[in-house]
Design a protein around this motif. Structure first.
Motif, PDB file in Angstrom:
ATOM      1  N   CYS A   1       0.817  -1.221   0.000  1.00 54.26           N
ATOM      2  CA  CYS A   1       0.000   0.000   0.000  1.00 54.26           C
ATOM      3  C   CYS A   1       0.848   1.269   0.000  1.00 54.26           C
ATOM      4  O   CYS A   1       0.307   2.373   0.181  1.00 54.26           O
ATOM      5  CB  CYS A   1      -0.912   0.001   1.232  1.00 54.26           C
TER       6      CYS A   1
ATOM      7  N   LEU B   1      -0.419   5.211   0.431  1.00 57.16           N
ATOM      8  CA  LEU B   1      -0.146   5.938   1.674  1.00 57.16           C
ATOM      9  C   LEU B   1       0.725   7.156   1.408  1.00 57.16           C
ATOM     10  O   LEU B   1       0.500   8.236   1.967  1.00 57.16           O
ATOM     11  CB  LEU B   1       0.533   5.013   2.682  1.00 57.16           C
TER      12      LEU B   1
ATOM     13  N   ARG C   1      -7.575   7.525   5.487  1.00 54.08           N
ATOM     14  CA  ARG C   1      -8.142   6.225   5.822  1.00 54.08           C
ATOM     15  C   ARG C   1      -9.602   6.109   5.372  1.00 54.08           C
ATOM     16  O   ARG C   1     -10.071   5.025   5.013  1.00 54.08           O
ATOM     17  CB  ARG C   1      -8.058   6.023   7.342  1.00 54.08           C
ATOM     18  N   ARG C   2     -10.343   7.229   5.414  1.00 55.16           N
ATOM     19  CA  ARG C   2     -11.775   7.190   5.117  1.00 55.16           C
ATOM     20  C   ARG C   2     -12.082   6.983   3.641  1.00 55.16           C
ATOM     21  O   ARG C   2     -13.227   6.684   3.275  1.00 55.16           O
ATOM     22  CB  ARG C   2     -12.439   8.484   5.590  1.00 55.16           C
TER      23      ARG C   2
ATOM     24  N   ALA D   1      -5.857   1.956   1.118  1.00 55.36           N
ATOM     25  CA  ALA D   1      -5.859   2.986   2.156  1.00 55.36           C
ATOM     26  C   ALA D   1      -6.208   2.377   3.513  1.00 55.36           C
ATOM     27  O   ALA D   1      -5.497   2.575   4.505  1.00 55.36           O
ATOM     28  CB  ALA D   1      -6.853   4.095   1.802  1.00 55.36           C
ATOM     29  N   SER D   2      -7.299   1.617   3.578  1.00 51.75           N
ATOM     30  CA  SER D   2      -7.713   1.037   4.858  1.00 51.75           C
ATOM     31  C   SER D   2      -6.720  -0.001   5.352  1.00 51.75           C
ATOM     32  O   SER D   2      -6.342  -0.001   6.534  1.00 51.75           O
ATOM     33  CB  SER D   2      -9.111   0.412   4.721  1.00 51.75           C
TER      34      SER D   2
ATOM     35  N   HIS E   1      -3.182   1.837   6.334  1.00 45.15           N
ATOM     36  CA  HIS E   1      -3.253   2.595   7.581  1.00 45.15           C
ATOM     37  C   HIS E   1      -3.366   1.660   8.780  1.00 45.15           C
ATOM     38  O   HIS E   1      -2.730   1.881   9.813  1.00 45.15           O
ATOM     39  CB  HIS E   1      -4.448   3.558   7.547  1.00 45.15           C
ATOM     40  N   ALA E   2      -4.165   0.602   8.646  1.00 40.84           N
ATOM     41  CA  ALA E   2      -4.344  -0.338   9.753  1.00 40.84           C
ATOM     42  C   ALA E   2      -3.032  -1.041  10.083  1.00 40.84           C
ATOM     43  O   ALA E   2      -2.679  -1.191  11.263  1.00 40.84           O
ATOM     44  CB  ALA E   2      -5.429  -1.356   9.407  1.00 40.84           C
TER      45      ALA E   2
ATOM     46  N   ASP F   1      -0.666   1.399  11.781  1.00 40.80           N
ATOM     47  CA  ASP F   1      -1.088   1.637  13.169  1.00 40.80           C
ATOM     48  C   ASP F   1      -0.675   0.477  14.070  1.00 40.80           C
ATOM     49  O   ASP F   1      -0.176   0.688  15.184  1.00 40.80           O
ATOM     50  CB  ASP F   1      -2.605   1.817  13.233  1.00 40.80           C
TER      51      ASP F   1
END
Length: 494
Positions: A174, A178, A184-185, A191-192, A195-196, A199
């Protein structure tokens, strides 16, 4: 490409909305690398550190603190002889210990090694217990990530956080999304997922920061990360630097994650590509095996020797220092892999005015007189290494895998040796040259262990295919009609 259409060794491109002067002439490249860089560092690297790893100007802060004697010395340590020697010995010990269990031939996930689980997809057929099927890229990523993490972060860290390699792979998948700053939205899988994964990894490194701080102060760090004696000196030095800067656990985590990614992803990819090229060309594989056979030895003691009524796992003896000085073809395979599969770029913001002049030899290629270019202080320069490494003017048949291009005969001894200067300059990562002493030895150690101990073949077809690329940091766009690294499935290992 722009250089070919304009017949110019220097041209302007926009990256992240900022104009960069792209330099493709080898002689000019060397001048650029010798020029002093301004601080803060190039905006593109800052954007990668911020959007992908969650850095909030940490690296720039450490750059500005250099005059106070407090700085991130990661790139320096990675090339220090003492550290490289220590790292090489540690990686070698771990590879000798674990390489025979690259696949364990166990059907139960409970009995499998950590790197066999998850995306590796290891399966043992009922009819043949001497082979297994696996996603080769995922298996190698998990194995290399596990071994490298054990050296960098220590055994306790790896035991408590066993899924780091897969999340690191998700970040790599990703990376472009990124890097562009996609929130993230946004309804985009990259993207999801990206970001996950970022994190989760920052959370892990935040826990490590707090545990190390307690351990370094002689306080009980808790049952999970109580023993941190075997953490590498590179990581210990960074942690103590971060403490001097009074960084929070979150800021420290972002810096650790970016270095962790830089080291492990490069090591994984170049090892994978070297292995696939060797097993795709049986005659070359035979030559390499013969060349390293005196220094990389696989053996298995008999039942009579051990006294046990079962076969012991194979043993691996590996002397990487002897390999480095006595196996030029093997080293040349590594250099050719870097040339063919690494598309990194180096960035520099000039600290003073700079004049670049084309050599007469290079100008002759373009049927022009040598050209000169002037750049002002503060301008951004980018060196696209992939453009040079795939330029037919400097490398004949540039799309062909040919390790022999790096073999030269020493005029004094008459012996062949691998000459990396043909490839220089190497690409930069987030923390300096990707061809540092640590990564070269690690890649050669992993590759030598696999070549000596394992046979790899595709489940269909006669030879292992060399797949195409996926788009990632320091990589080429995907080749149409070819599988990406993460799509290399169902290879047979035995």
């Amino acid at each position: 490409m722009e250089r070919e259409s304009m017949n110019e060794p220097v041209f302007g491109i926009y990256i992240g909305g900022v104009k960069h002067n792209a330099v493709t002439s080898p002689s000019m490249m060397r001048t650029v690398f010798s020029a002093k860089a301004a601080t803060p560092r190039n905006q593109v690297l800052g954007q990668a550190l911020q959007n992908v790893f969650g850095d909030r100007s940490l690296i720039q802060k450490m750059d500005l603190d250099r005059n106070q004697g407090v700085s991130d010395k990661a790139s320096t340590i990675l090339n220090e002889e003492d550290f490289v020697t220590e790292a090489s010995a540690a990686i070698t010990r771990l590879v000798q210990r674990d390489m025979s269990n690259l696949v364990s031939f166990c059907r139960s996930i409970v009995d499998q090694c950590p790197w066999e689980r998850g995306m590796s997809g290891v399966e043992v057929p009922e009819e043949d217990q001497t082979v297994c099927e696996a996603n080769l890229f995922a298996l190698m990523s998990n194995f290399i990530g596990h071994i490298t993490s054990t050296f960098l972060m220590g055994e306790a860290f790896v035991e408590n956080f066993p899924n780091l390699s897969e999340d690191l792979g998700r970040i790599d998948d990703c990376f472009v999304t990124l890097f562009a700053g996609t929130p993230r939205r946004v309804p985009h899988p990259a993207a999801s997922a990206g970001h996950a994964a970022s994190d989760r990894l920052r959370h892990v490194f935040s826990i490590f920061h707090r545990a190390f701080t307690a351990w370094d102060d002689g306080i009980d760090a808790g049952i999970e990360l109580r023993d941190l004696d075997d953490v590498s000196e590179l990581v210990k030095d960074r942690m103590r630097t971060f403490r001097k800067l009074e960084l929070s656990s979150g800021a420290s985590a972002a810096a650790h994650l970016s270095l962790y990614y830089d080291l492990i992803e490069h090591t994984t990819k170049i090892t994978f590509w070297t292995i696939t090229h060797l097993f795709a060309e049986p005659s070359l594989l035979d030559q390499v095996r013969k060349e390293i056979s005196s220094y990389v030895v696989a053996s298995r003691p008999s039942r009579e020797e051990t006294g046990f009524p079962f076969d012991e796992p194979p043993r691996l003896s590996l002397d990487i220092e002897k390999v480095l000085v006595s196996c030029p073809l093997f080293q040349s395979c590594y250099y050719e892999t870097v040339r063919l599969h690494s598309a990194g770029m180096s960035f520099k913001k000039l600290a003073s005015d700079l004049i670049l002049s084309e050599s007469a030899e290079e100008a002759a290629y373009s049927l022009t007189e040598p050209r000169t270019y002037k750049f002002a202080k503060g301008e951004d320069i980018v060196v696209p290494h992939g453009a040079y490494h795939h330029d037919a003017r400097y490398f004949s048949n540039p799309e062909q895998y040919d390790p022999l291009r790096f073999l030269v005969t020493d005029p004094v001894t008459g012996k062949q040796r691998a000459d990396p200067s043909i490839l220089a300059p190497f690409a930069d990562g987030l923390y300096g040259s990707t061809n540092n002493g640590f990564t070269e030895r690690a890649i050669l150690t992993f590759t030598a262990g696999i070549v000596a101990l394992w046979d790899i073949e595709p489940t269909s077809g006669e030879f292992l295919p060399v797949p195409g690329h996926k788009t990632s940091w320091g990589g080429f766009p995907t080749n149409q009609g070819a599988a990406g690294e993460d799509e290399v499935e169902d290879d047979r290992l035995g």
